[in-house]
Design an enzyme around this catalytic site. Sequence first.
Site, mmCIF file in Angstrom:
data_model
loop_
_atom_site.group_PDB
_atom_site.id
_atom_site.type_symbol
_atom_site.label_atom_id
_atom_site.label_comp_id
_atom_site.label_asym_id
_atom_site.label_seq_id
_atom_site.Cartn_x
_atom_site.Cartn_y
_atom_site.Cartn_z
ATOM 1 N N LYS A 1 0.837 -1.200 0.000
ATOM 2 C CA LYS A 1 0.000 0.000 0.000
ATOM 3 C C LYS A 1 0.877 1.258 0.000
ATOM 4 C CE LYS A 1 -3.529 -2.459 2.759
ATOM 5 N NZ LYS A 1 -4.382 -2.354 3.975
ATOM 6 N N TYR B 1 -11.965 -3.084 -2.641
ATOM 7 C CA TYR B 1 -12.446 -3.302 -1.266
ATOM 8 C C TYR B 1 -13.974 -3.414 -1.197
ATOM 9 C CZ TYR B 1 -7.902 -2.652 1.068
ATOM 10 O OH TYR B 1 -6.618 -2.799 1.539
ATOM 11 N N ASN C 1 -1.325 -0.368 7.647
ATOM 12 C CA ASN C 1 -0.719 -1.689 7.874
ATOM 13 C C ASN C 1 0.042 -2.214 6.649
ATOM 14 O OD1 ASN C 1 -2.860 -2.433 6.286
ATOM 15 N ND2 ASN C 1 -3.876 -3.714 7.817
ATOM 16 N N HIS D 1 -1.483 -5.612 1.569
ATOM 17 C CA HIS D 1 -2.735 -6.343 1.360
ATOM 18 C C HIS D 1 -2.411 -7.745 0.839
ATOM 19 C CE1 HIS D 1 -6.714 -7.470 -0.087
ATOM 20 N NE2 HIS D 1 -6.074 -7.943 -1.146
ATOM 21 N N GLU E 1 -9.206 -10.707 -7.372
ATOM 22 C CA GLU E 1 -8.274 -9.577 -7.238
ATOM 23 C C GLU E 1 -7.201 -9.615 -8.328
ATOM 24 O OE1 GLU E 1 -9.046 -9.087 -2.428
ATOM 25 O OE2 GLU E 1 -7.103 -9.837 -3.094
HETATM 26 P P1 IDP Z 1 -6.938 -7.512 5.781
HETATM 27 O O1 IDP Z 1 -6.192 -6.438 5.023
HETATM 28 O O2 IDP Z 1 -6.102 -8.079 6.895
HETATM 29 O O3 IDP Z 1 -7.522 -8.577 4.881
HETATM 30 P P2 IDP Z 1 -9.652 -6.463 6.041
HETATM 31 O O4 IDP Z 1 -10.582 -6.778 7.153
HETATM 32 O O5 IDP Z 1 -9.915 -7.066 4.702
HETATM 33 O O6 IDP Z 1 -8.153 -6.801 6.544
HETATM 34 O O7 IDP Z 1 -9.609 -4.876 5.910
HETATM 35 C C1 IDP Z 1 -8.991 -4.268 4.810
HETATM 36 C C2 IDP Z 1 -8.143 -3.130 5.297
HETATM 37 O O8 IDP Z 1 -8.991 -2.160 5.919
HETATM 38 C C3 IDP Z 1 -7.140 -3.494 6.388
HETATM 39 O O9 IDP Z 1 -5.921 -4.004 5.883
HETATM 40 C C4 IDP Z 1 -6.940 -2.182 7.099
HETATM 41 O O10 IDP Z 1 -5.985 -1.360 6.432
HETATM 42 C C5 IDP Z 1 -8.296 -1.530 6.971
HETATM 43 N N1 IDP Z 1 -9.063 -1.725 8.200
HETATM 44 C C6 IDP Z 1 -9.603 -2.886 8.654
HETATM 45 N N2 IDP Z 1 -10.221 -2.701 9.830
HETATM 46 C C7 IDP Z 1 -10.078 -1.386 10.119
HETATM 47 C C8 IDP Z 1 -10.512 -0.573 11.216
HETATM 48 O O11 IDP Z 1 -11.149 -1.034 12.171
HETATM 49 N N3 IDP Z 1 -10.168 0.740 11.148
HETATM 50 C C9 IDP Z 1 -9.456 1.274 10.121
HETATM 51 N N4 IDP Z 1 -9.034 0.554 9.085
HETATM 52 C C10 IDP Z 1 -9.340 -0.761 9.089
HETATM 53 MG MG MG Z 2 -9.018 -8.405 3.453
#
Ligand code: IDP
Ligand code: MG
Length: 162
Positions: free
Chosen positions: A20, A60, A123, A126, A137
Amino acid sequence: LLQDHQLHAAELERTFIAIKPDGVQRGLIAEIVSRFERKGFKLVAIKIVVPSKEFAQKHYHDLKERPFFNGLCDFLSSGPVVAMVWEGEGVIKYGRKLIGATDPQKSEPGTIRGDLAVAVGRNIIHGSDGPETAKDEIALWFRPIELVSYTSNAEKWIYEVN
Ligand code: IDP
Ligand code: MG
């Protein structure tokens, strides 16, 4: 007679991995690529792109009801993203293991997010969460011609062949 790599070609799975904008800006491209590469997974596609917000929303789409969806899509489209496809036995599930838990505060040390990130919204990486999302994807981010099938010289040392 089938060659080793042809036997694998039918079986090996692929996953979509993206660094990202935060990971790119922090200079972590090589670090992240290296972790997948050293494990023994094979890079079959890579490019750097700035996704549009509409594209981020497609990527997303499963999260569109979540309160953070808009900010997440703004962020993903805010700068360069390194989009990749990695191939290997178990790469979808193990790729997620290399990445670590969604919230870096809960990611184990030794994982990419555990070692390199602090905040859930920053984080850095992805990874597809299952075979269906991997397929979708990869098709969203890449044209088929961008996926390169090749034999890695290391394959016979990574997999049990012969
Ligand atoms: P993942 O990336 O581990 O698969 P997902 O639940 O698919 O996690 O969420 C996609 C992205 O959305 C996450 O990587 C993170 O950057 C963001 N995200 C997920 N949960 C939260 C939250 O509670 N607050 C802010 N951003 C979030
Ligand atoms: Mg995800």
